[in-house]
Write a protein that holds these residues in place. Structure first.
Motif, short mmCIF file in Angstrom:
data_model
loop_
_atom_site.label_atom_id
_atom_site.label_comp_id
_atom_site.label_asym_id
_atom_site.label_seq_id
_atom_site.Cartn_x
_atom_site.Cartn_y
_atom_site.Cartn_z
N LEU A 190 3.96 11.29 -9.21
CA LEU A 190 4.93 12.07 -9.61
C LEU A 190 6.35 11.74 -9.64
O LEU A 190 7.19 12.01 -10.46
CB LEU A 190 4.59 13.66 -9.07
CG LEU A 190 3.47 14.41 -9.48
CD1 LEU A 190 3.09 15.64 -8.63
CD2 LEU A 190 3.38 14.77 -11.19
N LYS A 199 8.83 11.01 -12.46
CA LYS A 199 10.25 11.64 -12.42
C LYS A 199 11.32 10.43 -12.55
O LYS A 199 12.17 10.72 -13.36
CB LYS A 199 10.31 12.44 -11.16
CG LYS A 199 11.52 13.24 -10.87
CD LYS A 199 11.43 14.06 -9.79
CE LYS A 199 12.49 14.88 -9.45
NZ LYS A 199 12.56 15.70 -8.17
N ASP A 200 11.40 9.45 -11.79
CA ASP A 200 12.41 8.65 -11.97
C ASP A 200 12.19 7.66 -13.39
O ASP A 200 13.29 7.70 -13.76
CB ASP A 200 12.04 7.48 -10.83
CG ASP A 200 12.18 7.99 -9.46
OD1 ASP A 200 12.98 9.01 -9.25
OD2 ASP A 200 12.00 7.00 -8.59
N SER A 246 11.18 9.25 -15.85
CA SER A 246 11.65 10.08 -17.06
C SER A 246 13.27 10.31 -16.95
O SER A 246 13.88 10.59 -17.96
CB SER A 246 10.95 11.63 -16.89
OG SER A 246 11.58 12.07 -15.51
N TYR A 247 13.77 10.41 -15.80
CA TYR A 247 15.35 10.37 -15.74
C TYR A 247 15.93 9.37 -16.22
O TYR A 247 16.72 9.30 -16.83
CB TYR A 247 15.68 10.54 -14.13
CG TYR A 247 17.09 10.50 -13.90
CD1 TYR A 247 18.07 11.68 -14.13
CD2 TYR A 247 17.69 9.40 -13.43
CE1 TYR A 247 19.25 11.61 -13.98
CE2 TYR A 247 19.01 9.32 -13.35
CZ TYR A 247 19.74 10.59 -13.58
OH TYR A 247 21.26 10.57 -13.52
#
Length: 195
Positions: free
Chosen positions: A104, A108-109, A111-112
């Protein structure tokens, strides 16, 4: 199928949502835990049925079995959601928790980073489109202004000192009607007769 959708909406979603609200309102920890286990199992069920609907919808009594499963999850006698959570979900998530958290964080990284990358590209595309639209709009405006002759502009302003050639037709917004020259007169002078 419609009966299943209606039953699932009422018994699988609205009924548990109301009792979850009551658990939050009463601050009963036992009820919190009970409804949290239900929502975790229901989320897994919803995810699984997305795929099983594709392959098993032809199976006889498929939708009826799904209704019975949701009723089994909710029943205070069978405590289906608590049973599934304690026997399968909790041990699996506990053993894989570290790997899931790492995945996750990486997602998250990524997707950022992807959001920043596509955001920059989107802004570049928008800026380019705005500049092109402005340049096209400016060109159209300048062409429109060039189509007026100085004589036409002075007539529109109401300048009485300028004279209008009899072969040029000037259209104004006033209600007065101007006599139109004949076609042969406008052809003789070579003007088109349009503003």
């Amino acid at each position: 199928y419609c009966l299943f959708v209606f039953s699932r909406l009422i018994f699988g979603t609205l009924y548990p949502a109301y009792y979850s609200y009551k658990a939050v309102k009463s601050k009963d920890i036992k009820e919190y835990v009970k409804w949290m286990m239900y929502w975790i199992i229901f989320a897994l069920f919803t995810t699984a049925e997305t795929f099983t609907d594709i392959f098993l919808c032809w199976f006889p009594f498929y939708y009826e079995l799904k209704i019975a499963f949701v009723a089994w999850l909710l029943s205070p006698y069978t405590k289906g959601s608590s049973l599934l959570y304690r026997k399968f979900v909790h041990p699996t998530l506990s053993s894989k928790e570290k790997e899931i958290d790492d995945c996750l964080i990486q997602a998250k990284d990524r997707s950022y980073d992807a959001l920043v990358h596509f955001g920059k590209r989107g802004l570049n595309v928008a800026a380019t489109a705005a500049v092109m639209a402005a340049s096209k709009g400016q060109g159209a405006l300048s062409e429109r202004l060039r189509s007026f002759s100085m004589q036409d502009l002075s007539t529109i302003r109401g300048d009485s000192s300028s004279t209008v050639a009899p072969s040029v037709t000037v259209r104004t917004s006033s209600k007065q009607s101007h006599p139109k020259p004949s076609r042969s007169a406008s052809e003789g002078t070579g003007s088109s007769g349009k503003c």
